[in-house]
Write a protein that holds these residues in place. Structure first.
Motif, PDB file in Angstrom:
ATOM      1  N   ALA A  57      38.526  42.536  40.249  1.00 28.86           N
ATOM      2  CA  ALA A  57      38.251  41.463  39.279  1.00 28.86           C
ATOM      3  C   ALA A  57      39.536  41.042  38.569  1.00 28.86           C
ATOM      4  CB  ALA A  57      37.207  41.920  38.267  1.00 28.86           C
ATOM      5  N   TRP A 108      41.666  39.098  41.008  1.00 24.61           N
ATOM      6  CA  TRP A 108      41.042  37.768  41.206  1.00 24.61           C
ATOM      7  C   TRP A 108      41.481  36.820  40.090  1.00 24.61           C
ATOM      8  CZ3 TRP A 108      37.348  36.394  44.999  1.00 24.61           C
ATOM      9  CH2 TRP A 108      36.611  35.242  44.762  1.00 24.61           C
ATOM     10  N   GLN A 109      41.362  37.304  38.851  1.00 25.88           N
ATOM     11  CA  GLN A 109      41.767  36.503  37.689  1.00 25.88           C
ATOM     12  C   GLN A 109      43.244  36.150  37.766  1.00 25.88           C
ATOM     13  OE1 GLN A 109      39.274  35.140  36.075  1.00 25.88           O
ATOM     14  NE2 GLN A 109      39.960  35.750  34.040  1.00 25.88           N
ATOM     15  N   LYS A 121      33.851  34.242  39.093  1.00 25.73           N
ATOM     16  CA  LYS A 121      34.615  35.481  39.196  1.00 25.73           C
ATOM     17  C   LYS A 121      33.676  36.679  39.319  1.00 25.73           C
ATOM     18  CE  LYS A 121      35.419  35.600  34.219  1.00 25.73           C
ATOM     19  NZ  LYS A 121      35.639  34.345  33.538  1.00 25.73           N
TER      20      LYS A 121
END
Ligand SMILES: Cc1cc2nc3c(=O)[nH]c(=O)nc-3n(C[C@H](O)[C@H](O)[C@H](O)COP(=O)(O)OP(=O)(O)OC[C@H]3O[C@@H](n4cnc5c(N)ncnc54)[C@H](O)[C@@H]3O)c2cc1C
Length: 366
Positions: free
Chosen positions: A204, A207-208, A217
């Motif tokens: 996560a 990804w951000q 997300k």
């Protein structure tokens, strides 16, 4: 004719390795990048039980991946041993579950997924008197020895010509016309055709970091698990045993793993004396005749890629055409691994799947 794209995976745990293998088998040019060494994070730290703890209490989407994966491990393991000479120690040691107060649900689940079950045997009840009532013995449930499976998968990928890059932390992505054209660490750049995030508990955040302002997300967070290993002679303990929140896993050489804690403390892999004692007490109480004097030879922690429901994200990004994710397998990355990799492969290569892929989608409830 459809050509499988060159593919790059960020993250070389069980998820990245199994996924990379499928694409490599299909003839794709594969790159696997890890910020550390391959297979040294959650995948190394886990127990390798090829069944979730009490699967009937969990989301059906988990069982769907598990039931498909169970049938794939035996041949995967044989193939890896034959090709690499490294034995993943796949072993049908069986799983004894004691003190079940929902054994009717458990039996229904077993029937649905064709998992043989029976009451605890007389020998088991002699060793564990608490197995007399409401215990379930699942003789075909198997385990793999995590470090060995990971080592054999890595070796297999090397032999297949997969480009493995270690100690390389990916931090940036270049996005042009809804495609990721390049990813980079501080030192290296990699052009990409198709990218997969398989970065476990870090997925996560990564990804951000790569996508910045994109609205969709995944919600994946680290969940620490501590584990100990005890030394006993080979064949002292035969079956895996699960009681309430804890379990014992006997390896072929006699070592017995005892796990595990479930702690939401961020990216912290420290171990505590209190949890070590807790695990040792559980082991000794469950098997006093076998484990009371067994020395603890190692104590460690790993970071599971947690999701709220335990359902992983296996999906393609709806806007960025060449980005996909296979992450968030929480407590069951091994148990779900082969089928999760297959679903990812089917989605990227536009194959039909008999799974309901919407259950694992980025916008599904996880
Ligand atoms: C104590 C414990 C017991 C467990 N027991 C079981 C069990 O019995 N059965 C079961 O099925 N599951 C079990 N699990 C869960 C299982 O281990 C995980 O679900 C699984 O390992 C997740 O695999 P992964 O490949 O997604 O993540 P990981 O193995 O964590 O791999 C992710 C990789 O991504 C890399 N990475 C992250 N960010 C970057 C970046 N920016 N650039 C490059 N590389 C990056 C990391 O270095 C890491 O190697 C257990 C876990 C723990 C901790």
């Amino acid at each position: 004719m459809y050509k499988i794209p060159d593919i790059t995976f960020i993250g070389g745990g069980i998820t990245g390795l199994l996924s990379a293998r499928l694409f490599s088998e299909a003839g794709a040019k594969v790159t696997l990048i890890d910020q550390g060494l391959i297979g040294q994070e959650s995948s190394w730290a886990g127990g390798g039980i090829l069944l979730p703890l009490y699967p009937w209490r969990q989301a059906g989407a988990i069982s769907e991946l598990v039931s498909r994966s169970i049938g794939l491990y035996s041949s995967l393991s044989e193939d890896l041993l034959a090709k690499t000479g490294i034995d993943p120690e796949y072993c049908m040691s069986g799983l004894l579950m004691t003190e079940l107060d929902d054994s009717t649900d458990a039996k229904q689940w077993c029937k649905k997924y064709n998992i043989p079950y029976q009451a605890a045997t007389a020998e088991q009840i002699k060793l564990y008197p608490q197995a007399k009532h409401n215990a379930l013995w699942l003789p075909t449930i198997a385990q793999a020895r995590n470090p060995r499976l990971l080592k054999s998968l890595k070796q297999d990928l090397i032999q297949r010509g997969v480009n493995i890059i270690e100690n390389c932390k990916i931090e940036h992505a270049t996005i042009k016309a809804s495609r990721i054209t390049e990813i980079s660490s501080d030192l290296q750049r990699f052009p990409v055709q198709q990218l997969v995030i398989s970065s476990g508990a870090w997925s996560a955040n990564l990804w951000q970091q790569l996508l910045k302002n994109h609205l969709i997300k995944p919600d994946i967070f680290p969940v620490k698990g501590q584990m100990i290993i005890l030394d006993t002679p080979a064949n002292t303990l035969k079956e895996m045993i699960l009681e309430k929140d804890h379990y014992l896993i006997p390896r072929k050489d006699g070592k017995v793993l005892c796990g595990s804690s479930v702690e939401q403390v961020g990216f912290d892999k420290s171990v505590s004396e209190a949890e070590k004692n807790n695990l040792a007490n559980f082991a000794q109480k469950l098997c006093p005749s076998i484990l009371t004097n067994a020395p603890i030879i190692h104590h460690w922690a790993g970071l599971r890629p947690g999701t709220q429901s335990g359902i992983p994200y296996i999906d393609k990004h709806p806007d960025i055409q060449n980005l996909a994710i296979n992450a968030g397998h929480f407590r069951n990355g091994f148990a779900m691994g082969p089928a999760a990799a297959q679903l990812l492969y089917d989605l990227i290569t536009h194959q039909k799947t008999d799974l309901d892929s919407s259950l694992y989608a980025l916008d599904a409830t996880h």
